[in-house]
Structure formats: structure tokens, C-alpha cells
Design a protein around this motif. Structure first.
Motif, PDB file in Angstrom:
ATOM      1  N   ASN A 264       0.846  -1.194   0.000  1.00 56.12           N
ATOM      2  CA  ASN A 264       0.000   0.000   0.000  1.00 56.12           C
ATOM      3  C   ASN A 264       0.879   1.240   0.000  1.00 56.12           C
ATOM      4  OD1 ASN A 264      -3.005  -0.988   0.799  1.00 56.12           O
ATOM      5  ND2 ASN A 264      -1.477  -2.218   1.875  1.00 56.12           N
ATOM      6  N   GLU A 265       0.603   2.165  -0.909  1.00 59.05           N
ATOM      7  CA  GLU A 265       1.307   3.440  -0.862  1.00 59.05           C
ATOM      8  C   GLU A 265       0.740   4.250   0.294  1.00 59.05           C
ATOM      9  OE1 GLU A 265       1.181   7.774  -2.861  1.00 59.05           O
ATOM     10  OE2 GLU A 265       0.537   6.105  -4.134  1.00 59.05           O
ATOM     11  N   ILE A 266       1.571   4.560   1.273  1.00 61.25           N
ATOM     12  CA  ILE A 266       1.086   5.317   2.433  1.00 61.25           C
ATOM     13  C   ILE A 266       1.609   6.745   2.445  1.00 61.25           C
ATOM     14  CG2 ILE A 266       0.778   3.267   3.847  1.00 61.25           C
ATOM     15  CD1 ILE A 266       3.397   4.019   5.291  1.00 61.25           C
ATOM     16  N   GLY A 267       2.592   7.038   1.593  1.00 65.61           N
ATOM     17  CA  GLY A 267       3.124   8.392   1.537  1.00 65.61           C
ATOM     18  C   GLY A 267       3.855   8.614   0.235  1.00 65.61           C
ATOM     19  N   GLY A 268       3.826   9.850  -0.235  1.00 59.61           N
ATOM     20  CA  GLY A 268       4.538  10.170  -1.456  1.00 59.61           C
ATOM     21  C   GLY A 268       5.017  11.599  -1.440  1.00 59.61           C
ATOM     22  N   GLY A 269       6.144  11.830  -2.081  1.00 58.39           N
ATOM     23  CA  GLY A 269       6.679  13.182  -2.114  1.00 58.39           C
ATOM     24  C   GLY A 269       7.741  13.327  -3.175  1.00 58.39           C
ATOM     25  N   SER A 270       8.388  14.480  -3.150  1.00 56.22           N
ATOM     26  CA  SER A 270       9.420  14.752  -4.150  1.00 56.22           C
ATOM     27  C   SER A 270      10.237  15.960  -3.728  1.00 56.22           C
ATOM     28  CB  SER A 270       8.779  15.038  -5.516  1.00 56.22           C
ATOM     29  OG  SER A 270       8.014  16.240  -5.481  1.00 56.22           O
ATOM     30  N   ILE A 271      11.371  16.114  -4.388  1.00 55.07           N
ATOM     31  CA  ILE A 271      12.078  17.392  -4.355  1.00 55.07           C
ATOM     32  C   ILE A 271      11.388  18.278  -5.385  1.00 55.07           C
ATOM     33  CG2 ILE A 271      14.281  18.551  -4.726  1.00 55.07           C
ATOM     34  CD1 ILE A 271      14.127  16.749  -2.210  1.00 55.07           C
ATOM     35  N   ARG A 272      11.141  19.548  -5.008  1.00 51.79           N
ATOM     36  CA  ARG A 272      10.322  20.415  -5.851  1.00 51.79           C
ATOM     37  C   ARG A 272      11.186  21.256  -6.797  1.00 51.79           C
ATOM     38  NH1 ARG A 272       6.462  17.290  -3.458  1.00 51.79           N
ATOM     39  NH2 ARG A 272       6.109  17.875  -1.289  1.00 51.79           N
ATOM     40  N   ILE A 273      10.563  21.737  -7.829  1.00 43.46           N
ATOM     41  CA  ILE A 273      11.179  22.749  -8.691  1.00 43.46           C
ATOM     42  C   ILE A 273      11.292  24.038  -7.886  1.00 43.46           C
ATOM     43  CG2 ILE A 273      10.833  24.145 -10.765  1.00 43.46           C
ATOM     44  CD1 ILE A 273       9.257  21.722 -11.905  1.00 43.46           C
ATOM     45  N   HIS A 274      12.458  24.671  -7.887  1.00 43.21           N
ATOM     46  CA  HIS A 274      12.594  25.892  -7.085  1.00 43.21           C
ATOM     47  C   HIS A 274      13.089  27.095  -7.889  1.00 43.21           C
ATOM     48  CE1 HIS A 274      16.813  24.574  -6.824  1.00 43.21           C
ATOM     49  NE2 HIS A 274      17.113  25.815  -6.467  1.00 43.21           N
ATOM     50  N   THR A 275      13.192  26.948  -9.232  1.00 44.04           N
ATOM     51  CA  THR A 275      13.532  28.108 -10.062  1.00 44.04           C
ATOM     52  C   THR A 275      12.425  28.319 -11.085  1.00 44.04           C
ATOM     53  OG1 THR A 275      14.728  26.911 -11.799  1.00 44.04           O
ATOM     54  CG2 THR A 275      15.977  27.526  -9.816  1.00 44.04           C
ATOM     55  N   SER A 276      12.185  29.582 -11.439  1.00 49.00           N
ATOM     56  CA  SER A 276      11.128  29.878 -12.404  1.00 49.00           C
ATOM     57  C   SER A 276      11.460  29.298 -13.779  1.00 49.00           C
ATOM     58  CB  SER A 276      10.909  31.386 -12.494  1.00 49.00           C
ATOM     59  OG  SER A 276      12.114  32.054 -12.860  1.00 49.00           O
ATOM     60  N   GLU A 277      12.745  29.244 -14.136  1.00 43.32           N
ATOM     61  CA  GLU A 277      13.135  28.685 -15.431  1.00 43.32           C
ATOM     62  C   GLU A 277      12.738  27.222 -15.536  1.00 43.32           C
ATOM     63  OE1 GLU A 277      17.142  27.929 -18.181  1.00 43.32           O
ATOM     64  OE2 GLU A 277      17.318  28.807 -16.174  1.00 43.32           O
ATOM     65  N   ASP A 278      13.075  26.437 -14.504  1.00 44.12           N
ATOM     66  CA  ASP A 278      12.717  25.022 -14.527  1.00 44.12           C
ATOM     67  C   ASP A 278      11.200  24.834 -14.489  1.00 44.12           C
ATOM     68  OD1 ASP A 278      15.317  24.189 -14.690  1.00 44.12           O
ATOM     69  OD2 ASP A 278      15.545  23.716 -12.561  1.00 44.12           O
ATOM     70  N   GLN A 279      10.514  25.714 -13.772  1.00 49.04           N
ATOM     71  CA  GLN A 279       9.063  25.585 -13.705  1.00 49.04           C
ATOM     72  C   GLN A 279       8.426  25.875 -15.068  1.00 49.04           C
ATOM     73  OE1 GLN A 279       7.067  24.631 -10.614  1.00 49.04           O
ATOM     74  NE2 GLN A 279       6.124  24.039 -12.553  1.00 49.04           N
ATOM     75  N   PHE A 280       8.943  26.886 -15.763  1.00 51.44           N
ATOM     76  CA  PHE A 280       8.437  27.163 -17.105  1.00 51.44           C
ATOM     77  C   PHE A 280       8.727  26.004 -18.051  1.00 51.44           C
ATOM     78  CE2 PHE A 280       7.931  31.835 -16.344  1.00 51.44           C
ATOM     79  CZ  PHE A 280       6.649  31.935 -16.879  1.00 51.44           C
ATOM     80  N   ASN A 281       9.900  25.387 -17.911  1.00 51.89           N
ATOM     81  CA  ASN A 281      10.224  24.233 -18.742  1.00 51.89           C
ATOM     82  C   ASN A 281       9.228  23.096 -18.498  1.00 51.89           C
ATOM     83  OD1 ASN A 281      12.429  25.476 -19.935  1.00 51.89           O
ATOM     84  ND2 ASN A 281      13.901  24.637 -18.465  1.00 51.89           N
ATOM     85  N   MET A 282       8.858  22.908 -17.238  1.00 44.34           N
ATOM     86  CA  MET A 282       7.874  21.873 -16.909  1.00 44.34           C
ATOM     87  C   MET A 282       6.518  22.207 -17.528  1.00 44.34           C
ATOM     88  SD  MET A 282       6.700  19.123 -15.527  1.00 44.34           S
ATOM     89  CE  MET A 282       7.802  18.436 -14.282  1.00 44.34           C
ATOM     90  N   PHE A 283       6.071  23.444 -17.354  1.00 43.56           N
ATOM     91  CA  PHE A 283       4.787  23.835 -17.932  1.00 43.56           C
ATOM     92  C   PHE A 283       4.792  23.672 -19.451  1.00 43.56           C
ATOM     93  CE2 PHE A 283       3.936  26.782 -14.116  1.00 43.56           C
ATOM     94  CZ  PHE A 283       3.190  25.796 -13.490  1.00 43.56           C
ATOM     95  N   GLU A 284       5.904  24.021 -20.082  1.00 48.42           N
ATOM     96  CA  GLU A 284       6.007  23.887 -21.536  1.00 48.42           C
ATOM     97  C   GLU A 284       5.904  22.422 -21.951  1.00 48.42           C
ATOM     98  OE1 GLU A 284       9.082  24.957 -25.219  1.00 48.42           O
ATOM     99  OE2 GLU A 284       9.574  25.547 -23.148  1.00 48.42           O
ATOM    100  N   ALA A 285       6.587  21.552 -21.190  1.00 47.89           N
ATOM    101  CA  ALA A 285       6.538  20.128 -21.503  1.00 47.89           C
ATOM    102  C   ALA A 285       5.124  19.564 -21.340  1.00 47.89           C
ATOM    103  CB  ALA A 285       7.506  19.369 -20.599  1.00 47.89           C
ATOM    104  N   LEU A 286       4.329  20.189 -20.471  1.00 42.39           N
ATOM    105  CA  LEU A 286       2.954  19.747 -20.240  1.00 42.39           C
ATOM    106  C   LEU A 286       1.960  20.397 -21.199  1.00 42.39           C
ATOM    107  CD1 LEU A 286       2.943  19.783 -16.325  1.00 42.39           C
ATOM    108  CD2 LEU A 286       3.020  17.780 -17.825  1.00 42.39           C
ATOM    109  N   GLY A 287       2.465  21.236 -22.100  1.00 43.22           N
ATOM    110  CA  GLY A 287       1.604  21.816 -23.109  1.00 43.22           C
ATOM    111  C   GLY A 287       1.045  23.184 -22.778  1.00 43.22           C
ATOM    112  N   PHE A 288       1.526  23.810 -21.698  1.00 39.61           N
ATOM    113  CA  PHE A 288       1.085  25.164 -21.366  1.00 39.61           C
ATOM    114  C   PHE A 288       1.824  26.181 -22.237  1.00 39.61           C
ATOM    115  CE2 PHE A 288      -0.080  22.896 -17.562  1.00 39.61           C
ATOM    116  CZ  PHE A 288      -1.153  23.581 -17.026  1.00 39.61           C
TER     117      PHE A 288
END
Length: 619
Positions: A502-526
Motif C-alpha cells: 500500500n502506498e502510504i506516503g509520497g513526495g518529491s524534491i520540488r522545482i525551485h527556479t522559475s526557469e525550470d518551472q516554465f520548462n515543466m509547464f512547456e513540456a505539459l503543453g502550457f
């Protein structure tokens, strides 16, 4: 309950209501599980519900129950004649206050299974605090009442000891987590319940605004963006026992509203978050269960989990593993196997005695996951029994036998086709077989981390790649260049904690720069415009010195369910919804008055018609 019995109950209640007395200055001295032989001779005052009443002619015995347990009280005509005379009115679930003296039970009447089993309280005086109708089901753990009935009368269901114990366990888990995190310098911070609707995976619950007609709040699927902004605010370490809401199809371990222990930390790596989380689980198990679990937990890459177990939350308490035989059967005469993207086998040791009916049931089961059928081979002395063996050469048979380590008496199941279907079908069949064959050891707690998840997954519905976890998850450094060129193979800095499959917890290291966040949004089609329209406040916040950060969230309901040994999270939530997201106790959701809709600037397209079926709220 028939109308005649209901009428008798009502008349009896009215008659007995004359005996009800106010509590006055009576004060409870003990709970109903506290008294032992050490209290012999003491005058006490206990209060609670009547579990059982037994009239033995002279003496009347009542088992009095409160949240903590049971105490046997005795009405004696010699010791308190008036109290004994009035006791004839006592019925199940009446609320009593008892003043009496503790004495040992007579020889041969000791109950070793009860904490108070050595003593009884002989009544000196008592008060009837309230009457009760006959409950629709016995208020005890041994009940055959269906779940719908229990949910309809949930306040009675929660009186049952098992249900009370579940909520007590939930309290201990929550309290243990809070104390642990407080000692590590985390601050508990509340985040908004009414927020903005943003695309994060599941469907939002929407709340219309009365003051801003045509605009809507959303209930939070999680505090994800807010907890990251708390890191941007310099809080450094945050946690919250957070209420979350997702409008999605339900099952045993899913509710429209649920609770998670939400955690975020600044200046951390994956190892920092995982080490902290392991320590919290160790603390919870020790304080809530009295169990010392070993750390660190096993860490398993996602690709290994899918290869060996077919699912990303493998149950490692038993040893059945899937084996890839695609290359072995690629040139075989069995066309289904020869042309398949992936072919896997699952050996069940000693399973050759499985009947045709049982195999057919397994075949129907895997169809849930998109399979068209289920191939199988039984290994007997000097021969294989199966409709498909004629399609394989002796060399191929030998290679399959070696790959799966087949022995006489075994059965092997095979699935062929698209990778996702093959893994889901055999991975879940593996669990079903282990449950049916008794392969899962009791009282075993197998923790592991699944790491290195894909950053994206392809959505057939939307015909594009979507975030596997959420769009704020950071890519692994050696995967950033794949986000645009080969998103299927990009890996995330994400991790899930798994307990007994059973998955009881989940997490990640987050994006912390606007450049990387824009790259993620672009990859998702935004586009830049759509990204700002949905997440502008968050993007702006990233541009003001955001520290590296990461976190994890634990499903409190699911953790409690596992530790309580319950089969559904509904058994560890005080007032849960059904699988149709209805509350049988309050009949929510329900229609609202026309003036309420007008205040919100809303109008229904059709006049609602509530049928008897709607009213029943059956699952």
C-alpha cells in the motif's frame, strides 16, 4: 423494525422517562475499565450505557459500558432495596449513573478476558440519565449489520468497542507524528480550504462565490502550492494535518475528503526527507503499536518494481515475482506471444492442482485490467499440461522452464500485450493468488521506498504527456534534457513510501527556479499565457529567492486502516461517505432551496426530481 415494535419502544420510553433524573452534583470517579481488585471496598461512581441486563430472580446484573470498557454492576434487594426495585426499567443503551461499592466477584465468576473481570460494583444508589430506543443493530463488535445500516446509524456504530479503538488508534498516530515533527523544529501551519482551481490531476470540488457571481473557489486537492510558498516565505520546516478533497471515483481506500500529514522542508535532498519520514514511521509504530520497526527501509527503483512486481507499490512480504520472457517467445509459433510488446510469466509453486474453475476465475479477474485472457501451464512429471504448449519448441520450453525455475507441481500464468496491461494484470493477479493461497505472513510489516519515478505519463484521454505526480516535481539532473526530446524516459526526483503493498506516503524534491518551472509547464503543453493565467502567483513567488525544498505527504486514513487491520478507510473515519460519495447519516449531498441558488447567481438547467432511489442513497 416493524411499526408495532417501534410503537412499543416509544410507549416504553415515555413510561420510563418519568424515572429520568438530572446528574446534579454526582461526579464520575472512574471509567468503566479502571476498577480492579486494588479498589476492593471503595465507594465509586461510574457512568455509561447499559450493554447487557440479566435478571437472576433476586440479583439484577448490568454490564455498564463507556469508551474505556465494561464494569459489571449488581443490584441487590438486601443491600439497596429501592435501587433494586427501580432497576426493572433498565434496558439496553439506557444511560446510567451508578454509586456503589467495589467487591470481588464470587468464586468461579471471574472473567479473565475483561480488565475489570475480578470485581463487580454492588449498587448503593443510581440514576437514570436517559432512556433509549432499541438500536437497529446490537452495539457490539459481533454484529452482522450491513455497512449501509451502520453508516446510517453511525453514532451508534461508533459506540462499538472496535470502532472506538480505531479512532483511538488514529489519535495516537496523529499525536505521535505531531510530537515527532515538533521535536525536529517543524511548525504546524494551516493553509486555505477555499482556494483557486488549478489543474493538478484529480477533479476539483467547486464552491460558488455569493459575493462574486460566476466565480468559484475550489477545495484543495492538497496544500501543495501553499506549502511550497511557505518555504518561499522562510518557514523552513512546515507540517499540517490537512484536509484534502478530490472529486474522483471511490474505493475502499479512497474518500472524497481525506486527511494527510503534510510535510515540507527547505535545503534538503531526497535522502534528508526520506530519513526524516522513516524516523516518523518508527516513532508512530513504537508509540501507537508497541512495535520497533527497523530502519533504514529498502529502496527500490520504479523500473525494478515494475519489472519484478508489475505495480509501483509492491508487496514484498511474499516472494512471487514476474519474469520477462519476451525474447524467449519472440519467434515462437504462438502468434499472440510472438508479436506482443511484452510477455511475462508468474510461477505459483505447488499450484498445479488448481482446478479449471479456479483458473477461469483468475482469467475473469485479469480482464479488469484490460487483458483478453490468461495463458497457463501446469508442470507435471514428464509433461506440461496446457492448450499453448504445442506452439513451443523443446528449446523454447527449456528456456521458459529455466527463466521461471519451473518445477514439477507448479503452475505458471502468462500475459502478453501492451506493457501497462501486462504489468497491471499479472501484478494484481500476484496479490490475489497470495491472498487466496495464504502466502502472506501475518503480523509482518514490510516497508520500502519506490524511487526514480517517471516524470511524465502519457494520457490516452488527453493525447498528451501529463505530470506523473504533479507539475511542481523536479526532474533528475540527468533527465532535464529529456523533458522536451524524450519525455517518456525522463525521471523525477520523486519517492513513495510503501507498506505491505500500500502506498502510504509520497513526495518529491520540488522545482525551485522559475526557469525550470516554465520548462515543466512547456513540456505539459502550457503556453506562457496559460501558465500565468493558472499559476501566475506561484511563478511570481519563485522569482523572489526560493530555496531548494522538498517534502512528503502521508495518508493518515490509509496508515490508520493498515495499523488497525481494517479492510476499508471508512472504518477509521468517524463520519465517512459511501462509494457513491453520499452520507447515509445526513443524506448529503442534498438539494437546496431556490433562494440559496439565487443568492449564488446560479440556476439549474432542469428542475430536480428526487426519486425514492435517490433518497435511499444505496451504494
Amino acid at each position: 423494525m416493524s411499526q408495532s415494535i417501534e410503537k412499543q419502544n416509544t410507549n416504553l420510553q415515555k413510561e420510563h422517562a418519568a424515572y429520568i433524573k438530572p446528574l446534579g452534583d454526582w461526579t464520575r470517579t472512574h471509567h468503566c475499565s479502571e476498577l480492579t481488585a486494588q479498589n476492593n471496598g471503595q465507594e465509586v461512581c461510574i457512568m455509561g450505557w447499559v450493554q447487557y441486563r440479566r435478571d437472576h430472580g433476586g440479583l439484577i446484573f448490568v454490564d455498564l459500558r463507556d469508551r474505556e470498557g465494561l464494569t459489571q454492576v449488581v443490584f441487590s434487594p438486601e443491600i439497596a432495596p429501592k435501587a433494586h426495585e427501580d432497576a426493572h426499567i433498565i434496558r439496553s443503551e439506557y444511560v446510567l449513573a451508578i454509586k456503589g461499592r467495589v467487591r470481588p466477584r464470587p468464586e468461579g465468576m471471574v472473567n479473565p478476558n475483561l480488565k475489570t473481570g475480578e470485581i463487580e460494583v454492588v449498587v448503593l444508589d443510581w440514576k437514570l440519565l436517559n432512556t433509549a430506543k432499541t438500536p437497529p443493530f446490537p452495539v457490539e463488535d459481533r454484529t452482522d449489520a450491513g455497512e449501509n445500516l451502520r453508516l446510517q446509524w453511525r453514532y451508534l456504530d461508533l459506540r462499538r468497542p472496535r470502532m472506538t479503538q480505531n479512532l483511538r488508534l488514529r489519535h495516537r498516530i496523529t499525536n505521535s507524528a505531531r510530537n515527532y515533527l515538533d521535536e525536529l523544529g517543524f511548525l504546524e501551519v494551516e493553509t486555505p480550504i477555499l482556494t483557486k482551481s488549478t489543474p493538478e490531476g484529480a477533479r476539483d470540488f467547486l464552491v460558488p462565490s455569493r459575493l462574486n457571481h460566476g466565480e468559484f473557489y475550489a477545495l484543495p486537492q492538497s496544500p501543495q502550492q501553499f506549502k511550497q510558498m511557505l518555504m518561499m516565505s522562510g518557514l523552513d520546516r512546515y507540517y499540517q494535518v490537512a484536509r484534502c478533497f478530490r472529486d474522483e471515483d471511490l474505493r475502499a481506500d479512497r474518500q472524497p475528503e481525506f486527511t494527510q500529514i503534510d510535510i515540507e522542508m527547505s535545503y534538503v535532498s531526497e535522502n534528508d526527507v526520506m530519513t526524516m519520514a522513516e524516523g516518523m514511521m518508527k516513532r508512530i509504530f513504537k508509540e501507537a503499536m508497541g512495535i520497533d520497526i527497523p530502519t533504514p527501509f529498502v529502496r527500490m527503483p520504479y523500473d525494478d518494481a515494475m519489472r519484478d512486481y508489475g505495480v509501483d507499490k509492491p508487496d514484498t512480504r511474499f516472494d512471487l515475482k514476474l519474469k520477462d520472457i519476451t525474447s524467449i517467445v519472440r519467434g515462437s509459433g504462438f502468434k499472440l506471444f510472438a508479436a506482443a510488446e511484452l510477455v511475462k510469466g508468474l510461477k505459483v509453486p505447488g499450484g498445479a492442482g488448481m482446478t479449471r474453475k479456479e483458473i477461469e476465475e483468475h482469467t475473469e479477474f485479469v480482464k479488469i485490467y484490460g487483458a483478453q485472457g490468461l495463458a497457463w501451464i501446469k508442470v507435471h512429471e514428464n509433461e506440461w499440461q496446457s492448450p499453448i504448449t504445442k506452439f513451443f519448441s523443446e528449446e523454447e520450453k527449456q528456456a521458459i522452464q529455466e527463466a521461471l525455475d519451473l518445477q514439477v507441481g507448479d503452475i505458471a500464468f502468462f500475459q502478453a500485450g501492451a506493457k501497462e496491461m501486462v504489468n497491471a494484470a499479472l501484478g494484481n493477479l500476484r496479490i490475489r493468488l497470495a491472498q487466496q493461497l495464504g502466502l502472506i505472513p501475518e503480523n509482518t510489516w514490510n516497508f520500502l521506498w519506490v524511487t526514480d519515478f517517471p516524470l511524465f505519463e502519457y494520457s490516452e484521454e488527453e493525447k498528451r504527456y501529463v505530470a506523473c505526480h504533479h507539475p511542481f516535481t523536479a526532474a533528475k539532473e540527468d533527465s532535464k534534457h529529456l523533458m522536451k526530446t524524450d519525455p517518456a524516459h525522463a525521471k523525477a526526483r520523486a519517492y513513495d513510501m510503501v507498506l505491505n503493498g500500500n502506498e502510504i506516503g509520497g513526495g518529491s524534491i520540488r522545482i525551485h527556479t522559475s526557469e525550470d518551472q516554465f520548462n515543466m509547464f512547456e513540456a505539459l503543453g502550457f503556453t506562457d499565457e496559460s501558465a500565468y493565467a493558472q499559476f501566475g502567483y506561484f511563478i511570481n513567488a519563485l522569482e523572489y529567492g526560493t530555496p531548494p525544498h522538498g517534502g512528503i505527504a502521508f495518508g493518515l486514513d490509509r496508515v490508520t486502516m493498515l495499523l488497525a487491520g481494517a479492510s476499508s478507510i471508512r472504518d477509521v473515519i468517524a463520519f465517512p461517505k459511501t462509494q457513491k460519495a453520499t452520507c447515509l447519516l445526513t443524506n448529503a449531498p442534498d438539494f437546496v432551496a431556490a433562494n440559496q441558488l439565487r443568492d449564488l447567481g446560479l440556476r439549474l438547467r432542469e428542475e430536480p426530481k428526487k426519486t425514492e432511489q435517490d433518497k435511499s442513497n444505496q451504494e
